[in-house]
Design a protein around this motif. Structure first.
Motif, short mmCIF file in Angstrom:
data_model
loop_
_atom_site.label_atom_id
_atom_site.label_comp_id
_atom_site.label_asym_id
_atom_site.label_seq_id
_atom_site.Cartn_x
_atom_site.Cartn_y
_atom_site.Cartn_z
N ARG A 125 -53.28 -4.64 27.85
CA ARG A 125 -54.05 -5.62 27.38
C ARG A 125 -53.97 -7.57 27.79
NH1 ARG A 125 -53.89 -6.62 20.60
NH2 ARG A 125 -54.21 -4.33 20.01
N ASP A 153 -55.77 1.55 22.69
CA ASP A 153 -55.29 0.17 22.23
C ASP A 153 -56.60 -0.16 22.96
OD1 ASP A 153 -53.64 -2.15 21.05
OD2 ASP A 153 -53.66 -2.43 23.22
N ASN A 173 -60.03 -0.16 21.27
CA ASN A 173 -60.35 -0.74 20.26
C ASN A 173 -59.60 -2.72 21.00
OD1 ASN A 173 -59.02 1.18 18.98
ND2 ASN A 173 -61.18 1.12 18.72
N TYR A 174 -59.65 -2.90 21.29
CA TYR A 174 -58.71 -4.30 21.88
C TYR A 174 -60.28 -4.99 21.86
CZ TYR A 174 -56.77 -8.82 23.91
OH TYR A 174 -56.91 -9.68 24.44
N GLU A 212 -62.82 -1.45 15.90
CA GLU A 212 -61.55 -0.38 15.37
C GLU A 212 -62.66 0.59 15.57
OE1 GLU A 212 -58.33 -0.10 15.40
OE2 GLU A 212 -58.14 -2.39 15.87
N HIS A 253 -51.36 -17.38 19.25
CA HIS A 253 -50.37 -15.11 19.25
C HIS A 253 -51.91 -14.67 20.06
CE1 HIS A 253 -51.42 -11.92 16.37
NE2 HIS A 253 -50.70 -10.88 17.09
N PRO A 256 -50.14 -7.98 21.27
CA PRO A 256 -49.39 -8.08 20.12
C PRO A 256 -48.33 -7.15 20.03
CG PRO A 256 -50.03 -6.21 22.19
CD PRO A 256 -50.08 -7.87 22.93
N ASP A 257 -48.21 -7.62 17.87
CA ASP A 257 -47.28 -7.83 17.55
C ASP A 257 -47.30 -6.58 16.77
OD1 ASP A 257 -49.07 -8.07 15.25
OD2 ASP A 257 -47.95 -10.30 15.29
N ASP A 288 -49.42 -5.36 14.91
CA ASP A 288 -51.44 -4.82 16.32
C ASP A 288 -50.58 -3.33 15.79
OD1 ASP A 288 -52.85 -7.06 15.95
OD2 ASP A 288 -51.01 -7.82 17.62
N ARG A 329 -51.68 -0.78 13.17
CA ARG A 329 -52.98 -0.76 13.61
C ARG A 329 -53.12 0.63 14.50
NH1 ARG A 329 -56.93 1.54 11.09
NH2 ARG A 329 -59.13 1.04 12.22
N ARG A 330 -52.79 0.66 15.82
CA ARG A 330 -52.76 1.37 16.47
C ARG A 330 -52.10 2.98 15.66
NH1 ARG A 330 -56.27 0.68 17.09
NH2 ARG A 330 -56.32 -1.45 18.00
#
Length: 302
Positions: free
Chosen positions: A66, A127, A130-131, A135, A272, A275-276, A279, A282-283
């Motif tokens: 990202r 990722d 979708n980023y 999604e 923020h 990705p935390d 995140d 979700r992946r």
């Protein structure tokens, strides 16, 4: 771990050991950077994310593609309407060689280890898709092991591989766009990494040597109307966003370094942008949906 001079704990060990070390660092109240994949599976990831949320600890997961300047450029072009409305997108790419593996990476042949083609090349590729584009609403997938025996480089021993070496996904994004992804083990002459985003007014084409966009430099080309694709240079402002890191450009560490810099800025500014663990969950959910669909032969919600 409770030393006051430690601000961040970085977890870079093999995936099966992530949770133990992450949990210990979180319990000590330390911010944590954990390499991707976060855990061996979705349950692991959910547990770590839940603990971080409960303790109010800041986290980062190593989905550093990202941070690639080329990905920021693609986002800008899409926001500016360069290709109009996105209709569809396709990724095709190569992973590591499938016939020989070094002993330190032999554990990746076991699908239960959580580190394999499905989670790493596919996970990083999914990722950024979708980023940038949103999604999946639902998807269908198939996985296969086309070369079940693999040779250990140092010993010439042949062992059984249970992790997939072929993954193909097709689905619908929440925007309505059609998305397809095919990641496979290395084959001579195969396309390293090609990501096309097709719109009503044009196409963006992102390429690299392998389907590991987190470490391999990305090139962006664009075409509008009936024109042929031509390279779109990444502006210096994006490449030099963190001036002290420009000497790393083109190296595998470049995006990782940019992720660290962005996280430091997040802490300073209360933002923020990296990705935390949420995140990461979700992946992991999308990867779990791929596994579910491949096992059942049915289209599933993602």
């Amino acid at each position: 771990m409770t030393r006051p001079d430690i601000d961040l704990v970085v977890v870079t060990v093999k995936v099966p050991h992530h949770r133990e070390l992450v949990d210990a660092a979180l319990a000590a109240g330390k911010a944590v950077y954990c390499e991707w994949p976060l855990g061996r599976d979705l349950d692991d990831a959910r547990a770590m994310a839940a603990l971080a949320a409960k303790l109010g600890v800041r986290t980062v997961v190593g989905l550093q593609a990202r941070q690639a300047p080329a990905i920021e450029l693609v986002q800008q072009l899409l926001r500016d309407g360069y290709i109009g409305e996105v209709l569809s997108t396709t990724i095709v790419g190569l992973s590591i060689p499938g016939d020989v593996v070094g002993q330190p990476n032999a554990y990746m042949l076991d699908k239960t280890s959580g580190a394999n083609l499905l989670t790493i090349p596919l996970g990083h590729s999914l990722d950024i898709l979708n980023y940038v584009l949103g999604e999946f609403a639902d998807l269908s997938a198939m996985t296969d092991v086309r070369r079940p025996m693999i040779t250990i480089e140092e010993t010439s021993e042949q062992i059984v591989k249970t992790a997939p070496d072929q993954v193909a996904v097709i689905g619908t994004l929440t925007s309505g766009a059609t998305a397809s992804v095919h990641i496979r083990e290395f084959v001579a002459g195969g396309t390293g990494f090609l990501w096309e985003i097709n719109g009503t007014d044009g196409t963006l084409r992102i390429t690299a040597d392998f389907a590991l966009p987190e470490i391999f430099p990305l090139t962006v080309a664009g075409a509008q109307g009936r024109n042929e694709p031509a390279e779109v240079a990444v502006p210096a402002a994006l490449r030099q966003k963190w001036p002290t890191l420009t000497s790393l450009e083109g190296a595998p560490a470049f995006n990782v370094a940019r992720a660290y810099a962005a996280f430091a800025a997040d802490i300073d500014n209360g933002t923020h942008t990296v990705p935390d663990f949420a995140d990461a969950v979700r992946r992991h959910q999308v990867i779990a949906a791929v596994e579910e669909s491949a096992a059942s032969g049915k289209r599933v919600k993602a």
